[in-house]
Design an enzyme around this catalytic site. Structure first.
Site, PDB file in Angstrom:
ATOM      1  N   THR A 125      15.028  12.652  62.872  1.00 40.89           N
ATOM      2  CA  THR A 125      14.318  13.834  62.374  1.00 40.89           C
ATOM      3  C   THR A 125      13.282  14.343  63.384  1.00 40.89           C
ATOM      4  OG1 THR A 125      14.550  12.911  60.168  1.00 40.89           O
ATOM      5  CG2 THR A 125      12.946  14.677  60.422  1.00 40.89           C
ATOM      6  N   GLY A 128      11.103  20.353  63.640  1.00 36.36           N
ATOM      7  CA  GLY A 128      11.908  21.536  63.318  1.00 36.36           C
ATOM      8  C   GLY A 128      13.326  21.211  62.887  1.00 36.36           C
ATOM      9  N   ALA A 129      13.657  19.956  62.727  1.00 35.69           N
ATOM     10  CA  ALA A 129      15.038  19.576  62.404  1.00 35.69           C
ATOM     11  C   ALA A 129      15.049  18.417  61.417  1.00 35.69           C
ATOM     12  CB  ALA A 129      15.791  19.182  63.676  1.00 35.69           C
ATOM     13  N   GLY A 130      15.169  18.747  60.123  1.00 34.19           N
ATOM     14  CA  GLY A 130      15.252  17.726  59.082  1.00 34.19           C
ATOM     15  C   GLY A 130      16.674  17.672  58.563  1.00 34.19           C
ATOM     16  N   PHE A 155       8.419  11.576  61.156  1.00 35.10           N
ATOM     17  CA  PHE A 155       8.756  10.781  59.964  1.00 35.10           C
ATOM     18  C   PHE A 155       9.557   9.533  60.335  1.00 35.10           C
ATOM     19  CE2 PHE A 155       8.648  15.088  57.823  1.00 35.10           C
ATOM     20  CZ  PHE A 155       7.520  14.848  57.059  1.00 35.10           C
ATOM     21  N   GLN A 276      11.395   4.573  17.367  1.00 30.97           N
ATOM     22  CA  GLN A 276      12.705   4.950  17.911  1.00 30.97           C
ATOM     23  C   GLN A 276      12.582   5.845  19.159  1.00 30.97           C
ATOM     24  OE1 GLN A 276      15.499   7.290  15.490  1.00 30.97           O
ATOM     25  NE2 GLN A 276      16.850   5.519  15.519  1.00 30.97           N
ATOM     26  N   ILE A 335       5.685   5.808  28.906  1.00 34.47           N
ATOM     27  CA  ILE A 335       5.529   4.745  27.904  1.00 34.47           C
ATOM     28  C   ILE A 335       4.174   4.052  28.056  1.00 34.47           C
ATOM     29  CG2 ILE A 335       6.433   2.453  27.249  1.00 34.47           C
ATOM     30  CD1 ILE A 335       9.271   3.637  27.750  1.00 34.47           C
ATOM     31  N   GLY A 337       1.466   5.572  28.846  1.00 33.38           N
ATOM     32  CA  GLY A 337       0.376   6.494  28.539  1.00 33.38           C
ATOM     33  C   GLY A 337      -0.619   6.560  29.690  1.00 33.38           C
ATOM     34  N   GLU A 361      17.034  10.094  54.361  1.00 36.00           N
ATOM     35  CA  GLU A 361      18.479   9.839  54.551  1.00 36.00           C
ATOM     36  C   GLU A 361      19.321  10.842  53.780  1.00 36.00           C
ATOM     37  OE1 GLU A 361      19.929   5.912  55.038  1.00 36.00           O
ATOM     38  OE2 GLU A 361      17.888   5.130  55.216  1.00 36.00           O
TER      39      GLU A 361
END
Ligand SMILES: Cc1cc2nc3c(=O)[nH]c(=O)nc-3n(C[C@H](O)[C@H](O)[C@H](O)COP(=O)(O)OP(=O)(O)OC[C@H]3O[C@@H](n4cnc5c(N)ncnc54)[C@H](O)[C@@H]3O)c2cc1C
Length: 380
Positions: A125, A128-130, A155, A276, A335, A337, A361
């Site tokens: 990477t 300018g090129a991903g 990256f 439930q 779940i 919270g 990737e």
């Protein structure tokens, strides 16, 4: 899903699980989230024989097979992210040498990579090129002394810790101006540097690499000039499905946290697990993760068996598993919270860790494009 595995694979998975729970978990507590690659962690992974997965047969290893890599990543990713990333990067940096390296390169690099003595990385990477790999501008010019590389790579995981990086650059030819080639660049090569360490939501060793008139000897060219794109894609075909495996591991860790919390947390006079609405969330998480695990194992088995459609299966596994695991982690936070978004809670960490897997990737969008193109080509 383990019924899909041979006895040998099941035993290896159990070995990785025991390693993750008994050896990695204490290291996760000791080092926590970090931009470094702890040497003690690398040593533990080496002792557990994990890097040996990457050794080619002539050096006494199995050659990189997709299924064991997936099983190891599944077991480690939910426990300690830097360990999972390090195994993946050894695969990403080492597989191009496995695929295209000559005997001297194999002897010099694959042994140390497979023994965990040399850390490596994979640099494709650019700023300018991903997704559009062909837009890369980093170039190597051939001279009498070797290839002179100029440009940068963004990256790049484990770029700071790596002793050698496998880098993909343009090497325009008269008959092929877009030609790309792959090189091994040793860390101490003049003109090569880590220009920046990048900070991300889930910290790991992530870098911007720079090449300024960096002279790389001809013997560090992998394969032939112009073969770089093919080498990169063949490497990613194996590693992509293993990103799906890592996602399944992270999703499974989130599910385990959610199950425990739902049983323990009492509201309106009963544990959350009695409601439930919560049970349906748990059921959906487990079902989607089982489907994801099945797709990952199928893709790995097809790749190891040399099936024709392995690339499509790898994209399907990466796409579905990373998206399903993201949904599972999100539900685990729900779940929990408020506790789910508190810094330092396990699901808060998993929530940050899962995010990048839908991006690197190949983004989910790019994998949909790959799958659709393959279907359309098959349809004639
Ligand atoms: C944590 C992390 C680690 C990484 N490690 C490495 C590494 O070790 N080595 C390495 O070489 N790279 C690495 N990468 C880079 C990664 O592979 C790229 O980020 C990825 O390929 C996407 O490129 P981009 O970020 O430039 O996004 P872009 O390509 O700019 O895409 C931006 C958005 O547009 C979408 N998009 C782009 N083109 C299309 C299209 N044609 N149709 C529809 N949608 C499109 C994408 O899906 C995405 O949603 C890493 C990235 C991250 C986040």
């Amino acid at each position: 899903m383990d019924f899909m595995l041979s006895d040998k694979d099941r035993a290896f998975k159990a070995h990785c699980r025991a390693f993750a729970q008994q050896r990695l978990r204490p290291l996760a507590d000791k080092y926590g989230e970090t931009q470094e690659v702890p040497a003690e962690m690398v040593e533990e992974m080496r002792s557990a024989g994990l890097f040996e997965l990457l050794l080619p047969q002539e050096l006494g290893g199995p050659g990189l097979k997709a299924l064991p890599l997936c099983l190891a990543r599944e077991e480690m990713a939910g426990v300690y992210c830097p360990a999972d990333v390090t195994l993946a990067m050894q695969g990403l940096g080492g597989l191009p040498i496995n695929l295209a390296g000559n005997q001297a390169q194999r002897e010099k690099y694959l042994g140390p990579i497979g023994r965990g003595e040399l850390l490596t990385s994979f640099a494709l990477t650019e700023p300018g090129a991903g997704s559009d790999v062909n837009a890369m501008t980093t170039q190597a010019k051939e001279t009498a002394d070797g290839f002179v590389i100029n440009g940068s790579k963004k990256f790049i995981s484990n770029g700071y810790a790596a002793g050698a990086v496998t880098v993909f650059v343009k090497t325009p030819q008269e008959d092929n101006p877009r030609a790309m080639s792959a090189f091994i660049v040793d860390k101490d090569t003049p003109g090569f540097s880590v220009a920046q360490r990048l900070e991300v939501i889930a910290p790991h060793d992530l870098t911007l690499l720079e090449f300024k008139d960096c002279l790389v000897p001809k013997e560090n060219l992998l394969g032939e000039v112009g073969q770089g794109f093919k080498i990169a894609m063949q490497t990613l075909e194996v590693l992509r499905m293993s990103v799906g495996a890592a996602a399944v591991g992270i999703g499974a860790a989130a599910l385990a946290e959610a199950l425990a919390y739902a049983k323990e947390r009492v509201q309106f006079g009963a544990p959350l697990a009695d409601y439930q609405a919560i049970q349906f969330k748990l059921a959906d998480m487990a079902t989607e993760l089982a489907a994801a695990r099945g797709l990952v194992y199928r893709a790995a088995m097809e790749k190891d068996a040399g099936a024709a459609n392995a690339s499509r299966a790898s994209s399907m596994a990466k796409l579905f598993a990373t998206e399903a695991a993201s949904r599972a982690v999100d539900q685990a936070v729900q779940i929990h919270g408020g506790v789910g978004v508190l810094k330092g809670s396990a699901v808060e960490r998993l929530y940050r860790e899962i995010r990048a897997l839908r991006i690197y990737e190949g983004t989910s969008e790019i994998h949909r494009i790959i799958i659709a193109r393959s279907l359309l080509a098959e349809a004639g």
